[in-house]
Structure formats: C-alpha cells, structure tokens
Design a protein around this motif. Structure first.
Motif, PDB file in Angstrom:
ATOM      1  N   THR A 108      14.650   2.508  61.504  1.00  0.00           N
ATOM      2  CA  THR A 108      13.827   3.687  61.599  1.00  0.00           C
ATOM      3  C   THR A 108      12.816   3.541  62.529  1.00  0.00           C
ATOM      4  O   THR A 108      12.264   2.399  62.925  1.00  0.00           O
ATOM      5  CB  THR A 108      12.818   3.786  60.064  1.00  0.00           C
ATOM      6  OG1 THR A 108      13.794   3.801  59.129  1.00  0.00           O
ATOM      7  CG2 THR A 108      12.209   5.041  60.266  1.00  0.00           C
ATOM      8  N   VAL A 132      12.067   8.610  62.736  1.00  0.00           N
ATOM      9  CA  VAL A 132      13.482   9.089  63.263  1.00  0.00           C
ATOM     10  C   VAL A 132      14.410   8.065  62.601  1.00  0.00           C
ATOM     11  O   VAL A 132      14.209   6.659  62.755  1.00  0.00           O
ATOM     12  CB  VAL A 132      13.356   8.862  64.927  1.00  0.00           C
ATOM     13  CG1 VAL A 132      14.924   9.203  65.486  1.00  0.00           C
ATOM     14  CG2 VAL A 132      12.384   9.737  65.528  1.00  0.00           C
ATOM     15  N   PRO A 149      18.872   6.980  61.678  1.00  0.00           N
ATOM     16  CA  PRO A 149      20.057   7.408  62.287  1.00  0.00           C
ATOM     17  C   PRO A 149      20.723   8.828  61.283  1.00  0.00           C
ATOM     18  O   PRO A 149      20.435   9.033  60.237  1.00  0.00           O
ATOM     19  CB  PRO A 149      20.879   6.292  61.837  1.00  0.00           C
ATOM     20  CG  PRO A 149      19.878   4.989  61.953  1.00  0.00           C
ATOM     21  CD  PRO A 149      18.748   5.819  61.284  1.00  0.00           C
ATOM     22  N   GLU A 150      21.562   9.653  62.065  1.00  0.00           N
ATOM     23  CA  GLU A 150      21.923  10.644  61.439  1.00  0.00           C
ATOM     24  C   GLU A 150      22.931  10.498  60.099  1.00  0.00           C
ATOM     25  O   GLU A 150      22.790  11.162  59.034  1.00  0.00           O
ATOM     26  CB  GLU A 150      22.805  11.636  62.401  1.00  0.00           C
ATOM     27  CG  GLU A 150      23.473  12.913  61.767  1.00  0.00           C
ATOM     28  CD  GLU A 150      24.352  13.683  62.690  1.00  0.00           C
ATOM     29  OE1 GLU A 150      24.598  14.536  62.367  1.00  0.00           O
ATOM     30  OE2 GLU A 150      24.488  13.163  64.052  1.00  0.00           O
ATOM     31  N   ALA A 151      23.527   9.555  60.179  1.00  0.00           N
ATOM     32  CA  ALA A 151      24.478   9.013  58.901  1.00  0.00           C
ATOM     33  C   ALA A 151      23.582   8.921  57.800  1.00  0.00           C
ATOM     34  O   ALA A 151      23.663   9.135  56.719  1.00  0.00           O
ATOM     35  CB  ALA A 151      25.272   7.897  59.186  1.00  0.00           C
ATOM     36  N   GLU A 152      22.181   8.135  58.092  1.00  0.00           N
ATOM     37  CA  GLU A 152      21.376   7.881  56.896  1.00  0.00           C
ATOM     38  C   GLU A 152      20.373   9.284  56.626  1.00  0.00           C
ATOM     39  O   GLU A 152      20.538   9.542  55.382  1.00  0.00           O
ATOM     40  CB  GLU A 152      20.229   6.832  57.324  1.00  0.00           C
ATOM     41  CG  GLU A 152      19.295   6.533  56.327  1.00  0.00           C
ATOM     42  CD  GLU A 152      19.648   5.681  55.146  1.00  0.00           C
ATOM     43  OE1 GLU A 152      19.258   5.707  54.167  1.00  0.00           O
ATOM     44  OE2 GLU A 152      20.830   5.229  55.145  1.00  0.00           O
ATOM     45  N   TYR A 153      20.513  10.030  57.472  1.00  0.00           N
ATOM     46  CA  TYR A 153      19.774  11.394  57.049  1.00  0.00           C
ATOM     47  C   TYR A 153      20.732  12.197  56.326  1.00  0.00           C
ATOM     48  O   TYR A 153      20.412  12.681  55.039  1.00  0.00           O
ATOM     49  CB  TYR A 153      19.498  12.188  58.366  1.00  0.00           C
ATOM     50  CG  TYR A 153      19.378  13.703  58.136  1.00  0.00           C
ATOM     51  CD1 TYR A 153      18.145  14.036  57.794  1.00  0.00           C
ATOM     52  CD2 TYR A 153      20.321  14.584  58.307  1.00  0.00           C
ATOM     53  CE1 TYR A 153      17.726  15.568  57.525  1.00  0.00           C
ATOM     54  CE2 TYR A 153      19.965  15.876  57.974  1.00  0.00           C
ATOM     55  CZ  TYR A 153      18.711  16.321  57.626  1.00  0.00           C
ATOM     56  OH  TYR A 153      18.445  17.630  57.229  1.00  0.00           O
ATOM     57  N   GLN A 154      21.969  12.317  56.454  1.00  0.00           N
ATOM     58  CA  GLN A 154      23.073  12.939  55.768  1.00  0.00           C
ATOM     59  C   GLN A 154      23.103  12.241  54.298  1.00  0.00           C
ATOM     60  O   GLN A 154      23.396  13.141  53.238  1.00  0.00           O
ATOM     61  CB  GLN A 154      24.294  12.796  56.508  1.00  0.00           C
ATOM     62  CG  GLN A 154      24.653  13.598  57.768  1.00  0.00           C
ATOM     63  CD  GLN A 154      24.311  15.077  57.393  1.00  0.00           C
ATOM     64  OE1 GLN A 154      24.606  15.572  56.392  1.00  0.00           O
ATOM     65  NE2 GLN A 154      23.780  15.676  58.412  1.00  0.00           N
ATOM     66  N   ARG A 155      23.024  10.938  54.408  1.00  0.00           N
ATOM     67  CA  ARG A 155      23.096  10.183  52.995  1.00  0.00           C
ATOM     68  C   ARG A 155      22.012  10.594  52.137  1.00  0.00           C
ATOM     69  O   ARG A 155      22.010  10.874  50.854  1.00  0.00           O
ATOM     70  CB  ARG A 155      23.163   8.795  53.072  1.00  0.00           C
ATOM     71  CG  ARG A 155      23.378   8.074  51.850  1.00  0.00           C
ATOM     72  CD  ARG A 155      23.111   6.408  51.752  1.00  0.00           C
ATOM     73  NE  ARG A 155      21.854   6.130  52.003  1.00  0.00           N
ATOM     74  CZ  ARG A 155      20.753   6.224  51.071  1.00  0.00           C
ATOM     75  NH1 ARG A 155      21.237   6.737  49.856  1.00  0.00           N
ATOM     76  NH2 ARG A 155      19.471   5.900  51.531  1.00  0.00           N
TER      77      ARG A 155
END
Length: 123
Positions: free
Chosen positions: A3, A16, A18-24
């Motif tokens: 982060t 901020v 990672p996008e994969a973590e945001y999607q999860r």
C-alpha cells in the motif's frame, strides 16, 4: 499487499493499492451485501411476509402464461372460487386469463387481493 499513501494538494490522504487487491475488496463487499440480503429475506420468510413459489409455477410465468392463472393454480383455487372471492364473474376471469380482455386496475386489485399477492406480482 503493498500500500502506498499519497497526500493531495488539498491535503487529503489517499491509499493506493494494487488493482487485484482492490477487486478482491469489492468482491468481498458484494458478498457481504448478498449475505445480508439473504438473511433479510429468510427473516421475512420466517415471519410470513415472503413466500416461495416452486420452479414449476415460476417457469410457467417466465414462459408467458397468464400470471393470474398460474397464481390461481398455485393457490389451488378453481376459476369459480377466485372469481367469487374477487367479486367478478367466472366468465370475465376466464377472458382475463386467456388474454381476450384486459381487466381494469380495480379488477386486477381485487384479483390480487383474492390471491393474497400484490398487484406488482401480476404486472
């Protein structure tokens, strides 16, 4: 998870990820909302404020059969019983169920009440 924190010109501090973590995280929130909706439905079902309709009947509605006829048969009512309970003639009910005639909004309300469903269930 890595982060990064940044501060905007207005002084807001942002994280901020990672996008994969945001999607999860989004999926986890959606799963939580779905689970809550199921809990609420089950509570309404237990209280008698909701009911389940077997797929046999639901599929008939999906296939375009008269909703009034399907609900009537689901309620194990004859056309004569429903017509009597709704205060209309059996022949008029038959014409509505077959699509030969449209019932007025007031008539549909009476039919819905006789079937103990909402008018929306017949829309």
């Amino acid at each position: 998870m890595h982060t990064q924190f940044i501060t905007t010109a207005a002084g807001d501090r942002l994280a901020v990820i990672p996008e994969a973590e945001y999607q999860r995280l989004i999926e986890a929130l959606e799963d939580r909302a779905d689970a809550e909706a199921v809990r609420e439905f089950n509570a309404r079902l237990a209280a008698g404020d909701e009911e389940l309709m077997p797929a046999e009947f639901a599929n008939r509605i999906i296939d375009g059969e008269s909703k009034i006829k399907v609900w009537r048969e689901f309620r194990a009512m004859s056309a004569r019983q429903l017509a009597e309970k709704a205060g209309i003639s059996a022949s008029f009910l038959s014409q509505i169920e077959s699509g030969e005639r449209d019932g007025s909004f007031e008539t549909i309300k009476k039919i819905a009440a006789a079937l103990t469903i909402s008018v929306d269930d017949l829309a």
